[in-house]
Design a protein around this motif. Structure first.
Motif, PDB file in Angstrom:
ATOM      1  N   UNK A 129      37.412  46.187   5.764  1.00  0.00           N
ATOM      2  CA  UNK A 129      37.243  45.064   6.573  1.00  0.00           C
ATOM      3  C   UNK A 129      37.309  45.304   7.972  1.00  0.00           C
ATOM      4  N   UNK A 130      38.216  45.685   8.712  1.00  0.00           N
ATOM      5  CA  UNK A 130      38.421  45.844  10.163  1.00  0.00           C
ATOM      6  C   UNK A 130      37.733  47.332  10.510  1.00  0.00           C
ATOM      7  N   UNK A 131      37.658  48.259   9.583  1.00  0.00           N
ATOM      8  CA  UNK A 131      37.273  49.586   9.861  1.00  0.00           C
ATOM      9  C   UNK A 131      35.815  49.800   9.253  1.00  0.00           C
ATOM     10  N   UNK A 132      35.464  48.903   8.395  1.00  0.00           N
ATOM     11  CA  UNK A 132      34.116  49.275   7.885  1.00  0.00           C
ATOM     12  C   UNK A 132      33.065  48.969   8.579  1.00  0.00           C
ATOM     13  N   UNK A 133      31.910  49.768   8.403  1.00  0.00           N
ATOM     14  CA  UNK A 133      30.841  49.598   9.432  1.00  0.00           C
ATOM     15  C   UNK A 133      30.025  48.552   8.931  1.00  0.00           C
ATOM     16  N   UNK A 134      30.398  47.365   8.775  1.00  0.00           N
ATOM     17  CA  UNK A 134      29.531  46.156   8.372  1.00  0.00           C
ATOM     18  C   UNK A 134      28.616  45.804   9.201  1.00  0.00           C
ATOM     19  N   UNK A 135      27.441  45.267   8.696  1.00  0.00           N
ATOM     20  CA  UNK A 135      26.427  44.982   9.496  1.00  0.00           C
ATOM     21  C   UNK A 135      26.711  43.600  10.852  1.00  0.00           C
ATOM     22  N   UNK A 136      26.387  43.756  11.749  1.00  0.00           N
ATOM     23  CA  UNK A 136      26.586  42.877  12.684  1.00  0.00           C
ATOM     24  C   UNK A 136      28.068  42.582  13.283  1.00  0.00           C
ATOM     25  N   UNK A 137      28.750  43.801  13.003  1.00  0.00           N
ATOM     26  CA  UNK A 137      30.241  43.643  13.421  1.00  0.00           C
ATOM     27  C   UNK A 137      30.519  44.725  14.442  1.00  0.00           C
ATOM     28  N   UNK A 138      31.019  44.622  15.481  1.00  0.00           N
ATOM     29  CA  UNK A 138      31.471  45.729  16.437  1.00  0.00           C
ATOM     30  C   UNK A 138      32.648  46.444  15.871  1.00  0.00           C
ATOM     31  N   UNK A 139      32.405  47.446  15.700  1.00  0.00           N
ATOM     32  CA  UNK A 139      33.616  48.585  14.860  1.00  0.00           C
ATOM     33  C   UNK A 139      33.631  49.691  15.618  1.00  0.00           C
ATOM     34  N   UNK A 140      35.077  50.491  15.619  1.00  0.00           N
ATOM     35  CA  UNK A 140      35.108  51.901  16.288  1.00  0.00           C
ATOM     36  C   UNK A 140      34.545  52.792  15.587  1.00  0.00           C
ATOM     37  N   UNK A 141      34.140  53.999  15.981  1.00  0.00           N
ATOM     38  CA  UNK A 141      33.645  54.971  15.241  1.00  0.00           C
ATOM     39  C   UNK A 141      33.745  56.105  16.097  1.00  0.00           C
ATOM     40  N   UNK A 142      33.635  57.148  15.446  1.00  0.00           N
ATOM     41  CA  UNK A 142      33.234  58.316  16.118  1.00  0.00           C
ATOM     42  C   UNK A 142      31.874  58.707  15.863  1.00  0.00           C
ATOM     43  N   UNK A 143      31.171  59.042  16.943  1.00  0.00           N
ATOM     44  CA  UNK A 143      29.936  59.141  17.158  1.00  0.00           C
ATOM     45  C   UNK A 143      29.314  60.349  17.406  1.00  0.00           C
ATOM     46  N   UNK A 144      28.620  61.242  16.628  1.00  0.00           N
ATOM     47  CA  UNK A 144      28.315  62.281  16.489  1.00  0.00           C
ATOM     48  C   UNK A 144      26.698  62.067  17.290  1.00  0.00           C
ATOM     49  N   UNK A 145      26.216  62.899  18.003  1.00  0.00           N
ATOM     50  CA  UNK A 145      24.689  63.039  18.624  1.00  0.00           C
ATOM     51  C   UNK A 145      24.186  64.290  18.459  1.00  0.00           C
ATOM     52  N   UNK A 146      23.336  64.472  17.520  1.00  0.00           N
ATOM     53  CA  UNK A 146      22.831  66.079  17.229  1.00  0.00           C
ATOM     54  C   UNK A 146      21.183  66.177  17.869  1.00  0.00           C
ATOM     55  N   UNK A 147      21.153  67.103  18.712  1.00  0.00           N
ATOM     56  CA  UNK A 147      20.033  67.347  19.097  1.00  0.00           C
ATOM     57  C   UNK A 147      19.029  68.559  18.220  1.00  0.00           C
ATOM     58  N   UNK A 148      17.867  68.269  17.789  1.00  0.00           N
ATOM     59  CA  UNK A 148      17.320  69.143  16.707  1.00  0.00           C
ATOM     60  C   UNK A 148      16.070  69.773  17.398  1.00  0.00           C
ATOM     61  N   UNK A 149      15.504  70.859  17.124  1.00  0.00           N
ATOM     62  CA  UNK A 149      14.293  71.492  17.534  1.00  0.00           C
ATOM     63  C   UNK A 149      13.288  70.834  16.462  1.00  0.00           C
ATOM     64  N   UNK A 150      11.927  71.371  16.917  1.00  0.00           N
ATOM     65  CA  UNK A 150      11.037  70.853  15.965  1.00  0.00           C
ATOM     66  C   UNK A 150      11.149  71.322  14.501  1.00  0.00           C
ATOM     67  N   UNK A 151      11.926  72.369  14.080  1.00  0.00           N
ATOM     68  CA  UNK A 151      12.111  73.001  12.772  1.00  0.00           C
ATOM     69  C   UNK A 151      13.208  72.159  12.250  1.00  0.00           C
TER      70      UNK A 151
END
Length: 242
Positions: A129-151
């Motif tokens: 429910x409240x913690x599940x990343x269900x569609x169209x629902x605003x949820x708290x998350x830890x957001x990883x952002x990875x930058x990858x090179x061409x390989x």
């Protein structure tokens, strides 16, 4: 509320045996009342992260019928490389250290899966429910952002709490069919592209990939993977919440 969430996957003749096995292993049957009460209060009063990342078009990919959605992703090109955004459901935001939910989770250790159902680590009001990343629902998350090179190699990574909103709840079968049929959107196309590059990097560093036997039928490729699973779109180097 019962803690054991049943499914209809197991044949009826073996279900009594599975029930006896759960008894022998002392698998929990219910969540204690104080855990349920604390979980409901946490679901009703969670403090959302300050950062708003709901503009990122994340999607989840899980087995059909899943409701405990704890991972979502989005991939786009960045120069000659890639930007991979990976959200993990922020259960910690709902669980007070030393509280009833925390103690129960330590006692259980993991979510237990059986052929006829599962025993969740956290009460379903949170995990489904409240913690599940269900569609169209605003949820708290830890957001990883990875930058990858061409390989496909990782150049930089960051992680921070954020509010997210999944755009779609996809299944493995849907994603595979879209990729095979040429109808997948850019992010899913890049999921396969990046996954292949990551596999190449894994082989180059001497990593070992095991072909896991399917519990269903062999795929049309003869790889031995389940026909319901993706053909390894993203494997090496991905952070997991479990």
């Amino acid at each position: 509320m019962a803690a054991y969430l049943r499914s209809k996957d197991a044949p009826e003749p073996i279900r009594p045996g599975l029930a006896r096995l759960r008894g022998e292993l002392d698998v929990p049957v219910d969540f204690p009342a104080d855990v349920l009460a604390e979980a409901q209060a946490a679901a009703d009063g969670v403090r959302p992260p300050e950062r708003d990342a709901t503009d990122i078009p994340l999607v989840t990919i899980d087995p059909p019928g899943s409701t405990d959605l704890d991972q979502a992703l989005f991939i786009e090109r960045s120069g000659d490389g890639y930007r991979v955004v990976y959200a993990i459901a922020d259960l910690e935001r709902f669980v007070a250290p030393g509280g009833a939910i925390d103690a129960e989770a330590h006692a259980r250790g993991v979510t237990l899966y059986a052929p006829d159902g599962r025993t969740p680590l956290h009460p379903p009001v949170l995990s489904e429910g409240a913690a599940s990343l269900l569609p169209d629902q605003e949820r708290p998350a830890l957001l990883w952002e990875h930058t990858l090179d061409a390989s496909g190699a990782t150049v930089a990574s960051t992680v921070a709490p954020a509010r997210v909103r999944s755009r779609a709840q996809l299944t493995y079968e849907q994603v595979q069919a879209a990729l095979d049929g040429g109808t997948a959107d850019d992010s899913l196309q890049l999921l396969r592209e990046v996954g292949r590059k990551r596999e190449e990097l894994e082989r180059a560093r001497g990593g070992v990939s095991l072909q896991i036997p399917s519990r269903r039928s062999r795929s049309s490729t003869g790889s031995g993977r389940s026909s319901s699973a993706p053909r390894c779109p993203w494997r090496a180097g991905t952070p997991r919440s479990r």
